[in-house]
Motif scaffolding. Structure first.
Motif, mmCIF file in Angstrom:
data_model
loop_
_atom_site.group_PDB
_atom_site.id
_atom_site.type_symbol
_atom_site.label_atom_id
_atom_site.label_comp_id
_atom_site.label_asym_id
_atom_site.label_seq_id
_atom_site.Cartn_x
_atom_site.Cartn_y
_atom_site.Cartn_z
ATOM 1 N N THR A 146 0.857 -1.184 0.000
ATOM 2 C CA THR A 146 0.000 0.000 0.000
ATOM 3 C C THR A 146 0.893 1.235 0.000
ATOM 4 N N TYR A 147 0.552 2.188 -0.865
ATOM 5 C CA TYR A 147 1.339 3.403 -1.017
ATOM 6 C C TYR A 147 0.582 4.596 -0.454
ATOM 7 N N ALA A 171 5.273 6.800 1.174
ATOM 8 C CA ALA A 171 5.556 5.848 2.259
ATOM 9 C C ALA A 171 4.833 4.556 1.919
ATOM 10 N N THR A 172 5.466 3.435 2.162
ATOM 11 C CA THR A 172 4.879 2.149 1.786
ATOM 12 C C THR A 172 4.636 1.269 3.008
ATOM 13 N N ILE A 173 3.560 0.493 2.929
ATOM 14 C CA ILE A 173 3.207 -0.425 4.021
ATOM 15 C C ILE A 173 2.917 -1.790 3.418
ATOM 16 N N SER A 174 3.598 -2.807 3.925
ATOM 17 C CA SER A 174 3.352 -4.174 3.469
ATOM 18 C C SER A 174 1.999 -4.662 3.983
ATOM 19 N N ARG A 175 1.362 -5.521 3.198
ATOM 20 C CA ARG A 175 0.043 -6.051 3.568
ATOM 21 C C ARG A 175 0.054 -6.690 4.954
ATOM 22 N N ARG A 176 1.120 -7.356 5.316
ATOM 23 C CA ARG A 176 1.158 -8.048 6.615
ATOM 24 C C ARG A 176 1.212 -7.075 7.787
ATOM 25 N N ILE A 177 1.583 -5.823 7.527
ATOM 26 C CA ILE A 177 1.681 -4.821 8.586
ATOM 27 C C ILE A 177 0.372 -4.058 8.769
ATOM 28 N N ILE A 178 -0.489 -4.087 7.758
ATOM 29 C CA ILE A 178 -1.721 -3.289 7.784
ATOM 30 C C ILE A 178 -2.556 -3.511 9.053
ATOM 31 N N PRO A 179 -2.756 -4.771 9.525
ATOM 32 C CA PRO A 179 -3.578 -4.968 10.727
ATOM 33 C C PRO A 179 -3.083 -4.175 11.937
ATOM 34 N N ALA A 180 -1.787 -4.059 12.091
ATOM 35 C CA ALA A 180 -1.242 -3.300 13.227
ATOM 36 C C ALA A 180 -1.624 -1.830 13.115
ATOM 37 N N PHE A 181 -1.585 -1.284 11.915
ATOM 38 C CA PHE A 181 -1.969 0.115 11.715
ATOM 39 C C PHE A 181 -3.466 0.299 11.951
ATOM 40 N N GLU A 182 -4.258 -0.651 11.485
ATOM 41 C CA GLU A 182 -5.702 -0.549 11.682
ATOM 42 C C GLU A 182 -6.064 -0.631 13.163
ATOM 43 N N SER A 183 -5.360 -1.484 13.908
ATOM 44 C CA SER A 183 -5.619 -1.609 15.346
ATOM 45 C C SER A 183 -5.297 -0.325 16.093
ATOM 46 N N ALA A 184 -4.383 0.457 15.539
ATOM 47 C CA ALA A 184 -3.997 1.728 16.163
ATOM 48 C C ALA A 184 -4.785 2.898 15.585
ATOM 49 N N ILE A 201 14.286 4.902 7.069
ATOM 50 C CA ILE A 201 15.408 4.952 6.137
ATOM 51 C C ILE A 201 14.904 5.315 4.746
ATOM 52 N N VAL A 202 15.514 6.310 4.148
ATOM 53 C CA VAL A 202 15.112 6.739 2.806
ATOM 54 C C VAL A 202 15.728 5.825 1.758
ATOM 55 N N SER A 203 14.883 5.356 0.836
ATOM 56 C CA SER A 203 15.357 4.573 -0.307
ATOM 57 C C SER A 203 14.788 5.197 -1.568
ATOM 58 N N SER A 204 15.145 4.654 -2.713
ATOM 59 C CA SER A 204 14.641 5.196 -3.967
ATOM 60 C C SER A 204 14.131 4.059 -4.843
ATOM 61 N N ARG A 205 12.843 4.090 -5.140
ATOM 62 C CA ARG A 205 12.224 3.140 -6.062
ATOM 63 C C ARG A 205 11.301 3.960 -6.954
ATOM 64 N N GLY A 206 11.875 4.503 -7.998
ATOM 65 C CA GLY A 206 11.175 5.524 -8.745
ATOM 66 C C GLY A 206 11.435 6.837 -8.031
ATOM 67 N N GLY A 207 10.509 7.276 -7.180
ATOM 68 C CA GLY A 207 10.747 8.434 -6.327
ATOM 69 C C GLY A 207 11.289 7.983 -4.981
ATOM 70 N N PRO A 208 11.556 8.927 -4.080
ATOM 71 C CA PRO A 208 12.047 8.575 -2.740
ATOM 72 C C PRO A 208 10.966 7.844 -1.943
ATOM 73 N N ARG A 209 11.393 6.892 -1.119
ATOM 74 C CA ARG A 209 10.465 6.052 -0.361
ATOM 75 C C ARG A 209 10.948 5.890 1.080
ATOM 76 N N ILE A 210 9.986 5.728 1.986
ATOM 77 C CA ILE A 210 10.255 5.244 3.342
ATOM 78 C C ILE A 210 9.299 4.098 3.594
ATOM 79 N N GLU A 211 9.838 2.945 3.953
ATOM 80 C CA GLU A 211 8.995 1.786 4.244
ATOM 81 C C GLU A 211 8.594 1.815 5.715
ATOM 82 N N LEU A 212 7.299 1.630 5.957
ATOM 83 C CA LEU A 212 6.772 1.668 7.318
ATOM 84 C C LEU A 212 6.619 0.244 7.849
ATOM 85 N N PHE A 213 7.358 -0.050 8.914
ATOM 86 C CA PHE A 213 7.310 -1.366 9.545
ATOM 87 C C PHE A 213 6.514 -1.333 10.846
ATOM 88 N N ARG A 214 6.435 -0.140 11.463
ATOM 89 C CA ARG A 214 5.831 -0.018 12.786
ATOM 90 C C ARG A 214 4.924 1.206 12.841
#
Length: 262
Positions: free
Chosen positions: A195-196, A209-222, A239-252
């Motif tokens: 999810t972007y 900012a990107t969120i993996s499907r497996r992390i979504i429930p934690a965000f919804e619970s909050a 951590i900033v990365s680049s995949r096309g444009g700049p990205r930050i992956e959200l784990f928590r």
């Protein structure tokens, strides 16, 4: 002497136990960060802005914070000023070394109720990493960072300390570094398992900012479900990365801070 009313009360043992805990609590307990002791030692070397080596050879990685910005010299100097050559105690949930042999811990200089992490944050020499699971510790770190930001200390004296989500070039200059980015989420889109949170309209150029499907429930619970963030102004860190444009992956969940209403 124990007052008679308490000495004859069934509540006295519990009260006495509570007082004993307060009397024997280490600095982590005194500072509201309830973590188990992991040993002690004297700092022999400050390796970098987040790492130090004790005289017994243990390498310690400061838990709960990340080095702010790209100035390695400033961060190391700040840690040296606080902990260099000092007796310290270590606290944490797990003393198992990471794959590099470093023990993650909250570090307290002898005689101080505040962790080294909190001191670095108060000086504006670090950022909260949001990977601390103990809520009291996380709140203490967040308060220290907020105080430095409000006072414009250290990195917060610079207007670029928080990246503008609309300035992709500025964010890209921090690739590989832990950064804080602020802006309005213009759209939320899903592509496969990702999810972007899009802060711009051009995915090949703009920040997201990107969120993996497996992390979504934690965000919804909050109460931070991705769709609820659409059109909201938020602050993200990672951590900033680049995949096309700049990205930050959200784990928590702690990587996202909602700043205001729609």
């Amino acid at each position: 002497m124990t007052p008679p009313a308490l000495r004859n009360s069934a509540a006295f043992p519990a009260l006495a136990a509570s007082l004993l805990v307060l009397a024997t609590a280490g600095p982590a307990g005194a500072a509201g960060c309830l973590l188990e002791p992991q040993g002690e030692g004297r700092v022999a070397t400050v390796i970098d802005a987040r790492s130090l080596r004790l005289e017994d050879g243990r390498e310690v990685r400061l838990a709960g914070i990340e080095r702010g910005g790209t100035d390695r010299v400033s961060g190391r100097a700040a840690l040296s000023a606080i902990a260099g050559g000092r007796e310290v105690t270590l606290h944490g949930d797990d003393d198992t070394p990471d794959r590099y042999g470093r023990q993650g811990a909250f570090v307290f200089v002898a005689g101080s109720e505040h962790s080294v992490q909190s001191e670095l944050l108060r000086r504006g020499e670090a950022l909260v990493s949001s990977d601390t699971s103990e809520k009291n510790c996380a709140a203490t770190l967040a308060a220290a960072e907020n105080a430095a930001r409000d006072a414009k200390l250290g990195m917060w004296a610079e207007t670029t300390a928080i990246k503008n989500a609309e300035s992709s070039g500025d964010i890209l200059s921090a690739i590989g570094h832990f950064s804080v980015v602020e802006g309005r989420v213009l759209s939320v889109r899903q592509a496969g398992a990702i999810t972007y949170l899009n802060f711009g309209r051009n995915w090949t150029r703009d920040f997201a900012a990107t969120i993996s499907r497996r992390i979504i429930p934690a965000f919804e619970s909050a109460n931070l479900g991705p769709k609820s963030l659409e059109n909201r102004r938020i602050r993200v860190r990672g951590i900033v990365s680049s995949r096309g444009g700049p990205r930050i992956e959200l784990f928590r969940v702690g990587q996202v801070e909602v700043l205001g209403g729609k």
